[in-house]
Enzyme design. Structure first.
Site, PDB file in Angstrom:
ATOM      1  N   CYS A   4       2.503   2.157  -4.726  1.00 13.29           N
ATOM      2  CA  CYS A   4       1.968   3.633  -4.864  1.00 13.29           C
ATOM      3  C   CYS A   4       0.625   2.913  -3.429  1.00 13.29           C
ATOM      4  O   CYS A   4       0.517   1.880  -3.140  1.00 13.29           O
ATOM      5  CB  CYS A   4       0.397   3.368  -6.048  1.00 13.29           C
ATOM      6  SG  CYS A   4      -0.410   4.523  -5.539  1.00 13.29           S
ATOM      7  N   CYS A   7      -2.839   1.982  -3.468  1.00 12.07           N
ATOM      8  CA  CYS A   7      -2.707   0.057  -4.587  1.00 12.07           C
ATOM      9  C   CYS A   7      -2.474  -0.276  -3.719  1.00 12.07           C
ATOM     10  O   CYS A   7      -3.105  -1.562  -3.333  1.00 12.07           O
ATOM     11  CB  CYS A   7      -2.017   0.168  -5.652  1.00 12.07           C
ATOM     12  SG  CYS A   7      -2.449   1.554  -6.800  1.00 12.07           S
ATOM     13  N   ASP A  30     -10.702   8.501   6.298  1.00 13.80           N
ATOM     14  CA  ASP A  30      -9.345   8.539   6.388  1.00 13.80           C
ATOM     15  C   ASP A  30      -9.144   8.599   7.558  1.00 13.80           C
ATOM     16  O   ASP A  30      -8.975   8.186   8.560  1.00 13.80           O
ATOM     17  CB  ASP A  30      -9.831  10.114   6.026  1.00 13.80           C
ATOM     18  CG  ASP A  30      -8.333  11.507   5.068  1.00 13.80           C
ATOM     19  OD1 ASP A  30      -8.485  11.203   4.770  1.00 13.80           O
ATOM     20  OD2 ASP A  30      -7.295  11.341   6.476  1.00 13.80           O
ATOM     21  N   HIS A  46      -4.857   2.252 -10.894  1.00 14.82           N
ATOM     22  CA  HIS A  46      -4.881   3.338 -10.949  1.00 14.82           C
ATOM     23  C   HIS A  46      -3.844   4.547 -12.060  1.00 14.82           C
ATOM     24  O   HIS A  46      -3.684   4.150 -12.384  1.00 14.82           O
ATOM     25  CB  HIS A  46      -2.883   2.757 -10.202  1.00 14.82           C
ATOM     26  CG  HIS A  46      -1.920   4.221 -10.126  1.00 14.82           C
ATOM     27  ND1 HIS A  46      -2.344   4.030  -8.833  1.00 14.82           N
ATOM     28  CD2 HIS A  46      -1.335   4.731 -10.644  1.00 14.82           C
ATOM     29  CE1 HIS A  46      -0.469   5.061  -8.274  1.00 14.82           C
ATOM     30  NE2 HIS A  46      -0.763   5.564  -9.732  1.00 14.82           N
ATOM     31  N   ASN A  86      -8.209  16.933  -4.464  1.00 12.94           N
ATOM     32  CA  ASN A  86      -6.868  17.981  -4.576  1.00 12.94           C
ATOM     33  C   ASN A  86      -5.907  17.339  -5.376  1.00 12.94           C
ATOM     34  O   ASN A  86      -5.593  15.712  -6.086  1.00 12.94           O
ATOM     35  CB  ASN A  86      -6.175  17.616  -3.359  1.00 12.94           C
ATOM     36  CG  ASN A  86      -6.673  18.564  -2.088  1.00 12.94           C
ATOM     37  OD1 ASN A  86      -7.620  19.191  -1.887  1.00 12.94           O
ATOM     38  ND2 ASN A  86      -7.083  17.989  -0.680  1.00 12.94           N
ATOM     39  N   HIS A  97      -2.533   8.849  -5.970  1.00 11.72           N
ATOM     40  CA  HIS A  97      -3.507   8.308  -6.515  1.00 11.72           C
ATOM     41  C   HIS A  97      -4.760   8.652  -7.345  1.00 11.72           C
ATOM     42  O   HIS A  97      -5.615   9.093  -5.522  1.00 11.72           O
ATOM     43  CB  HIS A  97      -3.147   6.919  -5.948  1.00 11.72           C
ATOM     44  CG  HIS A  97      -4.615   5.195  -5.842  1.00 11.72           C
ATOM     45  ND1 HIS A  97      -3.947   4.449  -6.680  1.00 11.72           N
ATOM     46  CD2 HIS A  97      -5.799   6.197  -6.621  1.00 11.72           C
ATOM     47  CE1 HIS A  97      -5.107   3.754  -7.080  1.00 11.72           C
ATOM     48  NE2 HIS A  97      -5.972   4.272  -6.695  1.00 11.72           N
ATOM     49  N   HIS A  99      -8.059  10.169  -5.395  1.00  9.23           N
ATOM     50  CA  HIS A  99      -8.996   9.923  -4.581  1.00  9.23           C
ATOM     51  C   HIS A  99     -10.027  10.863  -4.638  1.00  9.23           C
ATOM     52  O   HIS A  99      -9.000  12.144  -5.003  1.00  9.23           O
ATOM     53  CB  HIS A  99      -8.755   9.435  -3.614  1.00  9.23           C
ATOM     54  CG  HIS A  99      -7.676  10.782  -2.965  1.00  9.23           C
ATOM     55  ND1 HIS A  99      -6.758  10.689  -3.363  1.00  9.23           N
ATOM     56  CD2 HIS A  99      -7.352  11.760  -2.056  1.00  9.23           C
ATOM     57  CE1 HIS A  99      -5.496  11.404  -2.966  1.00  9.23           C
ATOM     58  NE2 HIS A  99      -5.864  11.710  -1.918  1.00  9.23           N
ATOM     59  N   HIS A 101     -11.971  12.906  -1.853  1.00  5.48           N
ATOM     60  CA  HIS A 101     -13.076  12.800  -0.247  1.00  5.48           C
ATOM     61  C   HIS A 101     -14.085  13.597   0.508  1.00  5.48           C
ATOM     62  O   HIS A 101     -14.768  14.308  -1.064  1.00  5.48           O
ATOM     63  CB  HIS A 101     -11.612  14.657   0.481  1.00  5.48           C
ATOM     64  CG  HIS A 101     -10.558  14.714   0.191  1.00  5.48           C
ATOM     65  ND1 HIS A 101      -9.921  13.779   1.181  1.00  5.48           N
ATOM     66  CD2 HIS A 101      -9.563  14.703  -1.213  1.00  5.48           C
ATOM     67  CE1 HIS A 101      -8.741  13.652   1.182  1.00  5.48           C
ATOM     68  NE2 HIS A 101      -8.307  14.472   0.327  1.00  5.48           N
TER      69      HIS A 101
HETATM   70  P1  DGP Z   1      -4.794  14.853   0.016  1.00 11.39           P
HETATM   71  O1  DGP Z   1      -3.968  15.238   0.053  1.00 11.39           O
HETATM   72  O2  DGP Z   1      -5.798  15.031  -0.440  1.00 11.39           O
HETATM   73  O3  DGP Z   1      -3.839  13.260  -1.275  1.00 11.39           O
HETATM   74  O4  DGP Z   1      -5.445  13.086   0.988  1.00 11.39           O
HETATM   75  C1  DGP Z   1      -4.730  12.172   1.116  1.00 11.39           C
HETATM   76  C2  DGP Z   1      -5.413  11.537   2.537  1.00 11.39           C
HETATM   77  O5  DGP Z   1      -4.878  10.536   2.741  1.00 11.39           O
HETATM   78  C3  DGP Z   1      -5.215  12.328   4.053  1.00 11.39           C
HETATM   79  O6  DGP Z   1      -6.570  12.921   3.617  1.00 11.39           O
HETATM   80  C4  DGP Z   1      -4.895  11.772   4.247  1.00 11.39           C
HETATM   81  C5  DGP Z   1      -4.923  10.198   4.032  1.00 11.39           C
HETATM   82  N1  DGP Z   1      -4.303   9.362   4.186  1.00 11.39           N
HETATM   83  C6  DGP Z   1      -2.425   8.885   4.019  1.00 11.39           C
HETATM   84  N2  DGP Z   1      -2.325   7.893   4.539  1.00 11.39           N
HETATM   85  C7  DGP Z   1      -3.388   6.862   4.864  1.00 11.39           C
HETATM   86  C8  DGP Z   1      -3.077   6.275   5.172  1.00 11.39           C
HETATM   87  O7  DGP Z   1      -2.328   4.581   5.229  1.00 11.39           O
HETATM   88  N3  DGP Z   1      -4.405   5.427   5.327  1.00 11.39           N
HETATM   89  C9  DGP Z   1      -5.923   6.306   5.380  1.00 11.39           C
HETATM   90  N4  DGP Z   1      -7.094   5.679   5.659  1.00 11.39           N
HETATM   91  N5  DGP Z   1      -5.265   7.458   4.769  1.00 11.39           N
HETATM   92  C10 DGP Z   1      -4.162   8.036   4.506  1.00 11.39           C
END
Ligand code: DGP
Length: 113
Positions: A4, A7, A30, A46, A86, A97, A99, A101
């Protein structure tokens, strides 16, 4: 959980720009920001999404939402902010996982869908 992404970020195996942390929650910027402030708030335990929170304590869920508010204050989002989670393919969830925003620092659009 093995394999994950979030994680691994929580465990420090993948670097992140930490914004906030407490015993239940980790929050970081992000990688693809959609606003001047775009922070992801994740529970340290998780769970895939809001569709799977049966096994998550109310304490952890409340900690996530309290963290969103604390981060908005920390980031100086005096004009307001948006919290979004989302859930599943129709909402384009890309990381499995849970989250939240936290978006702010500009006038956000009214379009939610
Ligand atoms: P969602 O589409 O709601 O599942 O959002 C996932 C978010 O995670 C997306 O806006 C980009 C972010 N993201 C993906 N990989 C990484 C990463 O390796 N580091 C960081 N900081 N954010 C990430």
């Amino acid at each position: 959980m093995k394999d994950c992404l979030f994680c691994k970020i929580i465990a420090g195996e993948i670097p992140s720009a930490k914004v906030y942390e407490d015993e239940n929650v980790y929050a970081f910027r992000d990688i693809n920001p959609m606003a001047p402030t775009h922070v992801l708030v994740v529970p340290k335990t998780h769970v895939a999404s809001l569709a799977d929170i049966g096994g998550v304590s109310d304490t952890v869920l409340a900690a996530c939402l309290r963290a969103c508010g604390a981060i908005a204050e920390q980031e100086g989002l005096k004009g307001g902010f948006r919290v979004a989670s989302n859930c599943g393919p129709d909402a384009c969830q890309s990381v499995q996982h849970l989250h939240f925003h936290v978006l702010g620092g500009k006038k956000l659009t009214e379009v939610m869908g």
